[in-house]
Design an enzyme around this catalytic site. Structure first.
Site, PDB file in Angstrom:
ATOM      1  CG  HIS A  75      -1.986  -0.995   1.192  1.00 31.09           C
ATOM      2  ND1 HIS A  75      -2.841  -1.202   2.258  1.00 31.09           N
ATOM      3  CD2 HIS A  75      -2.363  -1.881   0.238  1.00 31.09           C
ATOM      4  CE1 HIS A  75      -3.690  -2.175   1.953  1.00 31.09           C
ATOM      5  NE2 HIS A  75      -3.410  -2.604   0.737  1.00 31.09           N
ATOM      6  CE1 TYR A 203      -7.055   3.314  10.129  1.00 34.65           C
ATOM      7  CE2 TYR A 203      -6.324   3.660   7.855  1.00 34.65           C
ATOM      8  CZ  TYR A 203      -6.135   3.096   9.103  1.00 34.65           C
ATOM      9  OH  TYR A 203      -5.031   2.322   9.344  1.00 34.65           O
ATOM     10  N   PRO A 295      -5.734  -0.512  18.693  1.00 38.73           N
ATOM     11  CG  PRO A 295      -7.626  -1.711  17.992  1.00 38.73           C
ATOM     12  CD  PRO A 295      -6.979  -1.128  19.216  1.00 38.73           C
ATOM     13  CE  LYS A 299       2.002   3.526  13.910  1.00 44.84           C
ATOM     14  NZ  LYS A 299       2.544   3.458  12.539  1.00 44.84           N
ATOM     15  CE1 TYR A 387      -2.172   4.229   9.024  1.00 42.40           C
ATOM     16  CE2 TYR A 387      -0.778   3.869   7.097  1.00 42.40           C
ATOM     17  CZ  TYR A 387      -1.889   3.549   7.848  1.00 42.40           C
ATOM     18  OH  TYR A 387      -2.727   2.537   7.422  1.00 42.40           O
TER      19      TYR A 387
END
Length: 405
Positions: A75, A203, A295, A299, A387
């Protein structure tokens, strides 16, 4: 009683314990891995599978990424959906690194296979594990192995046995400080035989609550819904799940989510936890035994990879040169990165989750933060670096050599 001897006794055959054992093997350090669960359970336990570039590089360097490189979903970005509108963030362009989706259970299978091929000792269904720590001689791990009382003499114990494991409680009272937070929401996690909603993670921020559309493969989706703390899967029949996913993930003027049979569902509580220090005498904690992150930013697995990479380097320095500096400094080296991940995960929870009922101020703050992420190049770059895990390289001033107080 069976009596065995090794250099490092590793408790827990999750990604942290298995990877540590493999890295130690490559450095000529002996270890055994003890696991309470069966091999079948460990290899089928579904967990998050978002890997940062740094974690993938560790696996490649260790010769463990063959199947990952063939099957993982690569991704370059992610999608934020707010009020039915798409906002794509190209994290590779913003931060120079990308992410990979590869089921944690698949990584565990790879690690077990690699340890077996190298003749590693992994024992499953081990009962009654009790670490007995010694500061001036060999330590001992007592257990029941194949029905026989067994005593394993070792130089060090690596606690990779998760939050509910036995290693952290073996630290005497007064020698450990813990920090924790419980969140007012939970996640309903669903595994469905349906094509993913998008080629990248989605998201979705919605007035009904947060939703996440992830994937395990081009044919299997991993989906999450924000639910109330203490909610139960019994309250979520399949038709209600799909109805809520459609509502929260919908995009104005576009086709709806593709449905399919739901294979698994569970409710996951959201919590944060850190134990300091991450070591006591011959015991060193790694992964969920030392820290848990919600979550929201995925991480946990990446922190575990970092923990055992640093720990394996420390063991190698001790056994090759007799240098204890890295072992003694393990906790101080890891904690700044861990707290950076904790803070980002907490911030993500506030960015994504529906505020409590009636909190109009919180709702407006959330909107301001979302606007900054999707509209400000500087805010978007900062988000991308955190991120993909780059920000942790600077935690505590470690990258520049200037450690902060």
């Amino acid at each position: 009683m069976n009596r065995l001897r090794t250099q490092v006794a590793i408790v827990g055959a999750g990604p942290a314990g298995l990877l540590l054992s493999h890295l130690l093997h490559q450095q000529g350090v002996e270890s055994v891995v003890l696991e309470r669960r069966s091999r079948q359970y460990v290899e089928q336990r579904v967990r998050a599978g978002l890997l940062e570039h740094g974690s993938v590089q560790v696996l490649r360097d260790a010769g463990l990424a063959g199947r990952l490189d063939r099957q993982a979903l690569h991704h370059d970005g992610l999608e934020l959906r707010v009020d039915g509108q798409r906002h794509r963030l190209n994290v590779t362009r913003l931060a120079g690194c990308s992410t990979y989706v590869y089921g944690q259970q698949e990584l565990v299978k790879d690690l077990i296979a690699a340890r077996e091929e190298a003749g590693g000792q992994i024992w499953f269904e081990v009962d009654d594990v009790v670490p007995e720590l010694s500061h001036d001689g060999p330590s001992t791990v007592r257990c029941t192995l194949d029905g026989q009382p067994t005593e394993i003499s070792c130089d060090f114990v690596a606690g990779c046995d998760g939050f509910h494991g036995v290693t952290r409680p073996s630290i005497p009272e007064g020698h450990l400080t813990t920090y924790d937070r419980t969140y007012p929401s939970a996640w309903l996690g669903v595994l469905a035989a349906a094509p993913p909603a998008s080629e990248e993670l989605v998201y979705a921020v919605h007035e009904r609550g947060f939703a996440l559309a992830s994937m395990r493969s081009p044919e299997v989706s991993r989906l999450y819904l924000q639910v109330e703390e203490g909610d139960s899967v019994d309250n979520w029949p399949d038709d209600r799940i799909w109805k809520e996913l459609h509502a929260r993930l919908s995009v104005t003027g576009e086709a709806e989510l593709t449905e399919g049979p739901i294979l698994e569902k569970s409710v996951v509580a959201l919590r944060s936890f850190v134990a300091e220090p991450m070591q006591h005498g011959p015991l060193f904690l790694a992964g969920d035994a030392a820290h848990i992150v919600p979550p929201t930013a995925a991480k946990g697995l990446n922190l575990a990879v970092e923990d055992v990479t640093v720990l394996s380097e420390a063991f190698h320095a001790w056994y090759s040169d007799g240098d204890r500096a890295l072992l003694d400094g393990y906790s101080d080296r890891r904690l700044p990165s861990i707290w950076e991940a904790e803070e980002f995960s907490d911030w993500m929870a506030g960015l994504l989750h529906r505020p409590p009922e009636g909190d109009r101020y919180g709702a407006r703050l959330q909107r301001a933060r979302l606007d900054a992420v999707v509209n400000s190049p500087a805010s978007g770059r900062q988000f991308a670096e955190r991120y993909v895990g780059l920000a942790r390289q600077y935690a505590g001033g470690e990258r520049s050599g200037q450690r902060t107080p």
